[in-house]
Scaffold this motif. Structure first.
Motif, PDB file in Angstrom:
ATOM      1  N   ALA A  98       0.861  -1.186   0.000  1.00 38.43           N
ATOM      2  CA  ALA A  98       0.000   0.000   0.000  1.00 38.43           C
ATOM      3  C   ALA A  98       0.893   1.230   0.000  1.00 38.43           C
ATOM      4  O   ALA A  98       1.826   1.317   0.795  1.00 38.43           O
ATOM      5  N   ASP A 100       0.932   5.685  -1.724  1.00 37.34           N
ATOM      6  CA  ASP A 100       0.074   6.787  -2.174  1.00 37.34           C
ATOM      7  C   ASP A 100      -0.578   6.542  -3.529  1.00 37.34           C
ATOM      8  O   ASP A 100      -1.556   7.184  -3.883  1.00 37.34           O
ATOM      9  N   GLY A 102      -1.837   3.525  -4.512  1.00 39.41           N
ATOM     10  CA  GLY A 102      -2.896   2.528  -4.404  1.00 39.41           C
ATOM     11  C   GLY A 102      -2.385   1.246  -3.782  1.00 39.41           C
ATOM     12  O   GLY A 102      -1.417   1.244  -3.008  1.00 39.41           O
ATOM     13  N   ASP A 115      -5.940   1.479  -7.958  1.00 39.54           N
ATOM     14  CA  ASP A 115      -5.845   2.858  -7.499  1.00 39.54           C
ATOM     15  C   ASP A 115      -6.818   3.032  -6.338  1.00 39.54           C
ATOM     16  O   ASP A 115      -7.842   2.338  -6.259  1.00 39.54           O
ATOM     17  N   TRP A 116      -6.522   3.987  -5.474  1.00 38.66           N
ATOM     18  CA  TRP A 116      -7.385   4.189  -4.305  1.00 38.66           C
ATOM     19  C   TRP A 116      -8.818   4.529  -4.722  1.00 38.66           C
ATOM     20  O   TRP A 116      -9.769   4.115  -4.058  1.00 38.66           O
ATOM     21  N   ASP A 117      -8.973   5.261  -5.818  1.00 36.81           N
ATOM     22  CA  ASP A 117     -10.328   5.655  -6.229  1.00 36.81           C
ATOM     23  C   ASP A 117     -11.139   4.486  -6.790  1.00 36.81           C
ATOM     24  O   ASP A 117     -12.338   4.601  -7.003  1.00 36.81           O
ATOM     25  N   VAL A 159      -5.266   4.821   3.873  1.00 36.32           N
ATOM     26  CA  VAL A 159      -6.676   4.613   3.537  1.00 36.32           C
ATOM     27  C   VAL A 159      -7.480   5.883   3.825  1.00 36.32           C
ATOM     28  O   VAL A 159      -8.262   6.340   2.984  1.00 36.32           O
ATOM     29  N   HIS A 162      -6.861   8.660   1.204  1.00 35.03           N
ATOM     30  CA  HIS A 162      -7.229   8.471  -0.197  1.00 35.03           C
ATOM     31  C   HIS A 162      -8.659   7.990  -0.445  1.00 35.03           C
ATOM     32  O   HIS A 162      -9.104   7.983  -1.587  1.00 35.03           O
ATOM     33  N   ILE A 163      -9.360   7.563   0.581  1.00 34.36           N
ATOM     34  CA  ILE A 163     -10.732   7.062   0.395  1.00 34.36           C
ATOM     35  C   ILE A 163     -11.684   7.957   1.181  1.00 34.36           C
ATOM     36  O   ILE A 163     -11.385   8.353   2.316  1.00 34.36           O
TER      37      ILE A 163
END
Length: 173
Positions: A98, A100, A102, A115-117, A159, A162-163
Motif C-alpha cells: 500500500a 500513495d 494505491g 488505485d485508491w479511487d 486509507v 485516499h478514500i
C-alpha cells in the motif's frame, strides 16, 4: 507523508483466517435468512396451532436461537473449510503493498494494481482489514501479518487519506 512511505505485507492465508473472513462476509445474508425463518415459523405456528402470539414468539425465537443459529454457523464454517482445502490458490503467498498510488497485489499467478479511487470501501474488524473492491467482492488483510503497529497505523493513514471518509470504517481506539 511522502510518496516513499509504503506498507508491505506478505502472508499466506491460513484456514482459520479464511474461515473467520468467510463467516464475516456471509453474516448479513445469514441474519436475513434467520429473520425470515423466524417469521415463517411464527406464521406457521400461529396458523396451525391455538397457541397465543406470545407463546408462538417464544417457541419461534428459541427454535431459531437454539437450533438454526448453531446449525448455520457450523454449516457455513464447514463450507469455508471445504472451499479452503479444495482451492490451492487460496493458500498461495500474497504480497500487498500500500502506498500513495494505491494497492499492489502480487501472487505467483499474477499481479494486480488498484488505485485508491477504485476501492469501494475499507472496514476494520477485530483481526482483519476487509478491503472491498465492490459491494460484494473483497479480500481480507489480516492484521497479524503486518510488520508492526506502525505499519498498521500507516495503512490506516493511507486509507483515510485516499478514500472518502463515508467508505472507511475503522474501530475506535
Amino acid at each position: 507523508m511522502n510518496n516513499e512511505e509504503n506498507v508491505l505485507v506478505k502472508f499466506s492465508v491460513t484456514e482459520k483466517d479464511y474461515t473467520r473472513t468467510f463467516l464475516y462476509m456471509r453474516m448479513k445474508y445469514a441474519i436475513k435468512v434467520l429473520i425470515s425463518g423466524f417469521l415463517i415459523l411464527m406464521i406457521y405456528l400461529f396458523t396451525l396451532t391455538d397457541l397465543s402470539l406470545l407463546t408462538n414468539f417464544i417457541i419461534s425465537a428459541l427454535s431459531v436461537l437454539l437450533i438454526a443459529v448453531p446449525l448455520s454457523f457450523f454449516a457455513v464454517s464447514y463450507k469455508a473449510k471445504k472451499e479452503f482445502r479444495s482451492d490451492h490458490d487460496l493458500r498461495e503467498e500474497l504480497t500487498v503493498e500500500a502506498n500513495d498510488l494505491g494497492l499492489n497485489l502480487s501472487a505467483s499467478n499474477g499481479n494486480s494494481h488498484r488505485d485508491w479511487d477504485r476501492i469501494y470501501s475499507v472496514r476494520e474488524i477485530k483481526h482483519d482489514f476487509i478491503v472491498y473492491f465492490s459491494k460484494s467482492f473483497a479480500f481480507s488483510l489480516p492484521k497479524s501479518y503486518f510488520g508492526s503497529k506502525k505499519d498498521i497505523s500507516l495503512f490506516k493513514e493511507l486509507v483515510s487519506k485516499h478514500i472518502n471518509s463515508d467508505k472507511v470504517y475503522f474501530k475506535k481506539q
